[in-house]
Design a protein around this motif. Structure first.
Motif, PDB file in Angstrom:
ATOM      1  N   THR A   1      29.052  48.424  32.091  1.00 56.78           N
ATOM      2  CA  THR A   1      27.706  47.867  31.934  1.00 56.78           C
ATOM      3  C   THR A   1      27.573  46.517  32.644  1.00 56.78           C
ATOM      4  OG1 THR A   1      27.717  48.880  29.734  1.00 56.78           O
ATOM      5  CG2 THR A   1      25.832  47.535  30.276  1.00 56.78           C
ATOM      6  N   LEU A   2      27.637  46.547  33.940  1.00 46.99           N
ATOM      7  CA  LEU A   2      27.608  45.329  34.746  1.00 46.99           C
ATOM      8  C   LEU A   2      26.190  44.921  35.102  1.00 46.99           C
ATOM      9  CD1 LEU A   2      30.450  46.333  37.192  1.00 46.99           C
ATOM     10  CD2 LEU A   2      30.605  44.719  35.296  1.00 46.99           C
ATOM     11  N   PRO A   3      25.842  43.661  34.877  1.00 46.75           N
ATOM     12  CA  PRO A   3      24.517  43.191  35.293  1.00 46.75           C
ATOM     13  C   PRO A   3      24.464  42.985  36.813  1.00 46.75           C
ATOM     14  CG  PRO A   3      25.727  41.409  34.248  1.00 46.75           C
ATOM     15  CD  PRO A   3      26.575  42.646  34.138  1.00 46.75           C
ATOM     16  N   THR A   4      23.274  43.012  37.359  1.00 49.41           N
ATOM     17  CA  THR A   4      23.074  42.761  38.785  1.00 49.41           C
ATOM     18  C   THR A   4      23.760  41.456  39.169  1.00 49.41           C
ATOM     19  OG1 THR A   4      20.964  43.901  38.736  1.00 49.41           O
ATOM     20  CG2 THR A   4      21.309  42.390  40.553  1.00 49.41           C
ATOM     21  N   GLY A   5      24.429  41.478  40.327  1.00 52.80           N
ATOM     22  CA  GLY A   5      25.123  40.294  40.815  1.00 52.80           C
ATOM     23  C   GLY A   5      26.583  40.224  40.410  1.00 52.80           C
ATOM     24  N   SER A   6      27.024  41.134  39.545  1.00 52.35           N
ATOM     25  CA  SER A   6      28.431  41.157  39.142  1.00 52.35           C
ATOM     26  C   SER A   6      29.303  41.608  40.302  1.00 52.35           C
ATOM     27  CB  SER A   6      28.629  42.115  37.960  1.00 52.35           C
ATOM     28  OG  SER A   6      27.928  41.677  36.829  1.00 52.35           O
ATOM     29  N   SER A   7      30.590  41.309  40.202  1.00 51.46           N
ATOM     30  CA  SER A   7      31.526  41.702  41.251  1.00 51.46           C
ATOM     31  C   SER A   7      32.430  42.819  40.738  1.00 51.46           C
ATOM     32  CB  SER A   7      32.360  40.508  41.688  1.00 51.46           C
ATOM     33  OG  SER A   7      33.102  40.005  40.592  1.00 51.46           O
TER      34      SER A   7
ATOM     35  N   MET B   1      44.905  43.965  36.182  1.00 48.36           N
ATOM     36  CA  MET B   1      44.244  43.249  35.096  1.00 48.36           C
ATOM     37  C   MET B   1      44.082  41.759  35.400  1.00 48.36           C
ATOM     38  SD  MET B   1      43.366  45.535  32.995  1.00 48.36           S
ATOM     39  CE  MET B   1      42.893  44.590  31.568  1.00 48.36           C
ATOM     40  N   GLU B   2      45.037  41.167  36.130  1.00 51.32           N
ATOM     41  CA  GLU B   2      44.938  39.740  36.401  1.00 51.32           C
ATOM     42  C   GLU B   2      43.822  39.407  37.395  1.00 51.32           C
ATOM     43  OE1 GLU B   2      48.151  38.299  39.517  1.00 51.32           O
ATOM     44  OE2 GLU B   2      49.070  39.553  37.961  1.00 51.32           O
ATOM     45  N   LEU B   3      43.226  40.429  38.008  1.00 51.26           N
ATOM     46  CA  LEU B   3      42.126  40.204  38.935  1.00 51.26           C
ATOM     47  C   LEU B   3      40.776  40.148  38.230  1.00 51.26           C
ATOM     48  CD1 LEU B   3      43.181  42.602  41.836  1.00 51.26           C
ATOM     49  CD2 LEU B   3      43.648  40.152  41.593  1.00 51.26           C
ATOM     50  N   ILE B   4      40.763  40.476  36.948  1.00 55.95           N
ATOM     51  CA  ILE B   4      39.504  40.540  36.191  1.00 55.95           C
ATOM     52  C   ILE B   4      39.261  39.226  35.461  1.00 55.95           C
ATOM     53  CG2 ILE B   4      38.252  41.775  34.388  1.00 55.95           C
ATOM     54  CD1 ILE B   4      40.055  44.191  34.990  1.00 55.95           C
ATOM     55  N   ARG B   5      38.036  38.730  35.595  1.00 58.76           N
ATOM     56  CA  ARG B   5      37.645  37.516  34.868  1.00 58.76           C
ATOM     57  C   ARG B   5      37.695  37.765  33.370  1.00 58.76           C
ATOM     58  NH1 ARG B   5      33.174  37.450  38.842  1.00 58.76           N
ATOM     59  NH2 ARG B   5      33.730  35.850  40.345  1.00 58.76           N
ATOM     60  N   ASP B   6      37.848  36.684  32.608  1.00 53.80           N
ATOM     61  CA  ASP B   6      37.769  36.807  31.143  1.00 53.80           C
ATOM     62  C   ASP B   6      36.430  37.435  30.778  1.00 53.80           C
ATOM     63  OD1 ASP B   6      40.237  35.698  30.676  1.00 53.80           O
ATOM     64  OD2 ASP B   6      39.456  33.678  30.289  1.00 53.80           O
ATOM     65  N   GLY B   7      36.464  38.413  29.898  1.00 47.81           N
ATOM     66  CA  GLY B   7      35.246  39.100  29.482  1.00 47.81           C
ATOM     67  C   GLY B   7      34.875  40.262  30.373  1.00 47.81           C
ATOM     68  N   GLY B   8      35.632  40.499  31.444  1.00 54.17           N
ATOM     69  CA  GLY B   8      35.333  41.592  32.366  1.00 54.17           C
ATOM     70  C   GLY B   8      35.875  42.917  31.861  1.00 54.17           C
TER      71      GLY B   8
END
Length: 125
Positions: free
Chosen positions: A38-44, A117-124
């Motif tokens: 469920t990624l909002p617009t502008g997410s990576s 996993m280490e490439l994902i921001r906290d909360g990603g």
């Protein structure tokens, strides 16, 4: 089996029927992969296996959804990945060549695994 005419479409010209038959499944898999976090617009989003059938659909759908995609693929596939509106990372560099905490989500189609996993921001996702 009888199907309603509006449920059907012609196979793209020049594509063998056996390959055309996989298009709906590949597209659905890509759509589900992007729907889960469920990624909002502008997410990576980082997509491994970006030049494969599902990977190509994932990059295209990410672009349509307003996401910033990065695709990992072989060097021969750079033009394809970039044509889908994604940044390109050569598979030979390895996924960890990308900055840590850089993505809101990872779609791991190449089955690289937990090291991503280490490439994902906290909360990603």
């Amino acid at each position: 089996m009888v199907l309603e005419a509006e449920w059907l479409t012609a196979a793209p010209a020049g594509i063998p029927a056996t390959e055309a038959a996989t298009l709906p499944t590949n597209g659905l898999a890509a759509a589900q992969a992007l729907d889960l976090p469920t990624l909002p617009t502008g997410s990576s989003v980082l997509v491994t296996g970006a030049a494969g059938q599902v990977g190509g659909f994932t990059l295209a759908l990410a672009r349509i959804a307003g996401l910033h995609a990065t695709g990992i693929a072989g060097t021969d596939d750079r033009e394809f990945v970039e044509s889908q509106g994604a940044a390109f990372v050569p598979r030979s560099d390895g996924p960890l060549a990308v900055a840590p905490d850089n993505f809101d989500a990872v779609v791991d189609l190449a089955l690289i695994g937990p090291s991503l996993m280490e490439l994902i921001r906290d909360g990603g996702a």
